[in-house]
Design an enzyme around this catalytic site. Structure first.
Site, PDB file in Angstrom:
ATOM      1  N   GLU A   1      -1.476   6.495   8.153  1.00  0.00           N
ATOM      2  CA  GLU A   1      -0.520   5.824   9.050  1.00  0.00           C
ATOM      3  C   GLU A   1       0.117   6.793  10.037  1.00  0.00           C
ATOM      4  OE1 GLU A   1       2.545   3.140   7.546  1.00  0.00           O
ATOM      5  OE2 GLU A   1       1.255   2.702   5.836  1.00  0.00           O
TER       6      GLU A   1
ATOM      7  N   ASP B   1      -0.119   4.023   3.650  1.00  0.00           N
ATOM      8  CA  ASP B   1       0.891   4.253   2.607  1.00  0.00           C
ATOM      9  C   ASP B   1       0.651   3.393   1.359  1.00  0.00           C
ATOM     10  OD1 ASP B   1       2.062   6.112   4.200  1.00  0.00           O
ATOM     11  OD2 ASP B   1       3.826   4.940   4.723  1.00  0.00           O
TER      12      ASP B   1
ATOM     13  N   ASP C   1       2.030   1.179  -0.455  1.00  0.00           N
ATOM     14  CA  ASP C   1       2.895   0.028  -0.741  1.00  0.00           C
ATOM     15  C   ASP C   1       2.267  -1.212  -0.105  1.00  0.00           C
ATOM     16  OD1 ASP C   1       3.340   0.441   1.955  1.00  0.00           O
ATOM     17  OD2 ASP C   1       5.409   1.118   1.722  1.00  0.00           O
TER      18      ASP C   1
ATOM     19  N   GLU D   1       3.145  -2.870   2.496  1.00  0.00           N
ATOM     20  CA  GLU D   1       3.044  -2.715   3.954  1.00  0.00           C
ATOM     21  C   GLU D   1       1.789  -1.908   4.290  1.00  0.00           C
ATOM     22  OE1 GLU D   1       5.229  -4.190   7.189  1.00  0.00           O
ATOM     23  OE2 GLU D   1       5.821  -4.252   5.089  1.00  0.00           O
TER      24      GLU D   1
ATOM     25  N   TYR E   1       6.299   9.902  -2.625  1.00  0.00           N
ATOM     26  CA  TYR E   1       6.511   8.762  -1.722  1.00  0.00           C
ATOM     27  C   TYR E   1       7.940   8.222  -1.849  1.00  0.00           C
ATOM     28  CZ  TYR E   1       5.438   4.619   0.998  1.00  0.00           C
ATOM     29  OH  TYR E   1       5.433   3.640   1.967  1.00  0.00           O
TER      30      TYR E   1
ATOM     31  N   ARG F   1       9.456   5.277  -0.747  1.00  0.00           N
ATOM     32  CA  ARG F   1       9.835   3.851  -0.858  1.00  0.00           C
ATOM     33  C   ARG F   1       9.423   3.352  -2.240  1.00  0.00           C
ATOM     34  NH1 ARG F   1       8.236   4.867   4.298  1.00  0.00           N
ATOM     35  NH2 ARG F   1       9.875   4.555   5.853  1.00  0.00           N
TER      36      ARG F   1
ATOM     37  N   HIS G   1       5.173   2.710  -7.683  1.00  0.00           N
ATOM     38  CA  HIS G   1       5.059   4.157  -7.499  1.00  0.00           C
ATOM     39  C   HIS G   1       5.979   4.860  -8.473  1.00  0.00           C
ATOM     40  CE1 HIS G   1       3.563   2.484  -3.830  1.00  0.00           C
ATOM     41  NE2 HIS G   1       4.757   2.080  -3.487  1.00  0.00           N
TER      42      HIS G   1
END
Length: 514
Positions: free
Chosen positions: A9, A82, A84, A86, A298, A300, A345
């Site tokens: 990303e 990433d 997640d 998203e 990570y 988030r 995570h």
């Protein structure tokens, strides 16, 4: 060996990951999302199972064109966005925008940007997880429906350009409701009484009035307080009972997104947006000497889970630095009490325990160092033993009145040796040597006037805590939501405290009405 393309990303990751993987891998960045719903229309087919209509985001045409050239020269494509929902959705959008049908396409994820983690991810490729993609699509569609259906009401009733959102509207509502509570609060007076006592030649100690004839006492004014003091001055004070017990202060958990935002706001004075920006830099990589190093995992996450390897490294460090007795036995339960935890995570932790904050300080900005320092210390503390205290409670009788003196003595500092942001003051040498039926000398009786206080307005830290407790939004939404309501002038921030503006209150009233 075949040519491989890895798509991430962020541009900041490209050089670091390229160095890890060598010349047989080309690394490119999507720079976030590449497709989204159109801004000029709803973009959702309500008659056809809420089918979304996606278009290329303005300005992303060149990015896609550059990646397409690399796709032509590649035998294998690894979508490494990433880890997640998203990120999963971005991989799915890239698959369609780049027309990757018929190509060898794999989805890989890593929780930290280290050579070991990236190479390990390449050994375990998988398909795109459509459950995660659909979860993100559902949220995006809900955002669009809420925003596009409700915002026009605000335009009609107030003015053009205002917005309502799935998370921002609830956040604004919380702030406005708190303001209403404060406005409607009626202050009440009350009094407390304290006494300084001593036994023989011992040190004086403080006791507080608790009850009369076994019932909790409420003193409403000065007259009532002075009447009680006059009565007590004519009575003897003696020890009714003493009780000694042990108290454990449990080890802190490592950081999640929300707890990091709360601690950084409380102790470093960072806004949620600033915390996330700096944490992103620490995650993506800092130049340490000649190499880029991702210093933290990570950022988030709502999980407190920690990888076994990281635990072992922390345990080794604690044993060598502080000794065996400081090593925690507690097993962190990642399921927690919250039923809606994702646990996708790990917790936020250092990628390598050997990068001690002091040793990398010269490579970090002041704010990067301060944030990394609390992340590193919090993680070490999470693997240490609890703190232990001896607590003493002394009940003292004076006629019909009962006073209580209580204090704690620290017997083992445990995790607080490295993580005590509260700077808890516990007396280590205080010892009140009294026993049952001992008569005490009353040095003085002090009346104190108080007034009940309204609930506090939210700071960014307490707002994030409340949003999380109420299941509003996700870790990734807190910072942008607060930034949005400040930018829209629905809320202002003064001395770290959030106040609704007149506009914010009008918007909230209309939201409630409709």
């Amino acid at each position: 060996m075949s040519n491989n393309l890895v798509i991430v990303e962020s541009l900041a990751k490209v050089n670091t990951i390229s160095r890890f993987l060598g010349k047989n891998y080309k690394v490119e960045a999507s720079v976030g999302h590449v497709r989204d719903l159109p801004k000029s229309q709803m973009g959702i087919d309500f008659e056809n199972n809420y089918e979304p209509k996606y278009i290329t985001i303005r300005g992303k045409g060149e990015v896609l064109q550059k990646i397409r050239k690399e796709v032509k020269n590649s035998d294998c494509i690894y979508l490494a966005t990433d880890p997640d929902r998203e990120g999963e959705a971005i991989s799915w959008h890239l698959y369609h925008a780049l027309k990757l049908d018929g190509k060898k396409v794999y989805r890989i994820t890593f929780n930290e940007i280290t050579e070991k983690a990236v190479k390990e991810a390449l050994k375990h490729p998988r398909d795109i997880n459509m459950n995660l993609v659909d979860a993100q699509q559902a949220r995006r569609i809900l955002d669009r429906i809420v925003g596009y259906k409700i915002s026009p009401i605000l335009w009609k009733k107030i003015r053009k350009g205002l917005s309502a959102g799935r998370v921002q509207s609830v956040t604004l509502k919380l702030i406005c409701e708190r303001e209403k509570e404060i406005r409607e609060f009626i202050q009440e007076e009350y009094w407390t009484i304290e006494t300084n006592l001593k036994h023989g030649k011992g040190k004086p100690f403080l006791a507080k009035l608790m009850s009369k004839d076994g019932e909790k006492i409420e003193i409403r004014n000065q007259e009532e307080a002075l009447k009680i003091i006059n009565e007590c001055q004519n009575n003897k004070f003696y020890v009714l009972s003493t009780k000694k017990s042990e108290r454990i202060k449990n080890t802190v958990f490592p950081f999640t997104t929300s707890t990091l935002q709360q601690e950084a706001a409380k102790h470093l004075g960072f806004s949620t947006q600033k915390t996330m920006n700096i944490a992103q830099q620490l995650y993506e990589g800092i130049k340490i000497g000649k190499k880029e190093v991702g210093l933290i995992t990570y950022i988030r996450t709502d999980s407190v889970r920690v990888a076994d390897g990281a635990k072992e490294d922390a345990h080794t460090y604690i044993k060598e630095k502080f000794g065996e007795k400081y090593l925690g036995e507690k097993k962190i339960n990642s399921k927690s009490k919250k039923v809606n935890i994702q646990d996708a995570h790990e917790a936020i932790r250092p990628t390598n325990i050997n990068y001690h904050p002091i040793e990398v300080k010269e490579y970090l900005s002041k704010d990067q160092y301060r944030l990394y320092n609390i992340i590193w210390n919090r993680f070490i503390a999470s693997q240490m033993a609890p703190a232990q205290y001896e607590t003493y409670s002394i009940k003292i009788k004076s006629g019909e009145y009962l006073f209580n003196a209580s204090y704690s003595v620290e017997i083992f500092d445990g995790f607080m040796k490295v993580y005590n942001l509260e700077d808890e003051k516990v007396k280590k040498d205080l010892k009140i040597d009294v026993k049952e039926n001992d008569e005490l000398t009353c040095i003085n009786l002090v009346p104190n006037q108080h007034f009940t206080q309204p609930p506090s307005r939210y700071s960014e830290a307490t707002l994030v805590k409340t949003l999380e407790e109420n299941g509003v939004g996700r870790p990734s939404t807190y910072a942008p939501t607060i930034t949005t309501i400040l930018a829209r002038n629905y809320v202002v921030k003064e001395n770290k405290i959030l106040y609704p503006t007149e506009l914010g209150e009008v918007v909230n009233n209309i939201m409630n009405e409709y």
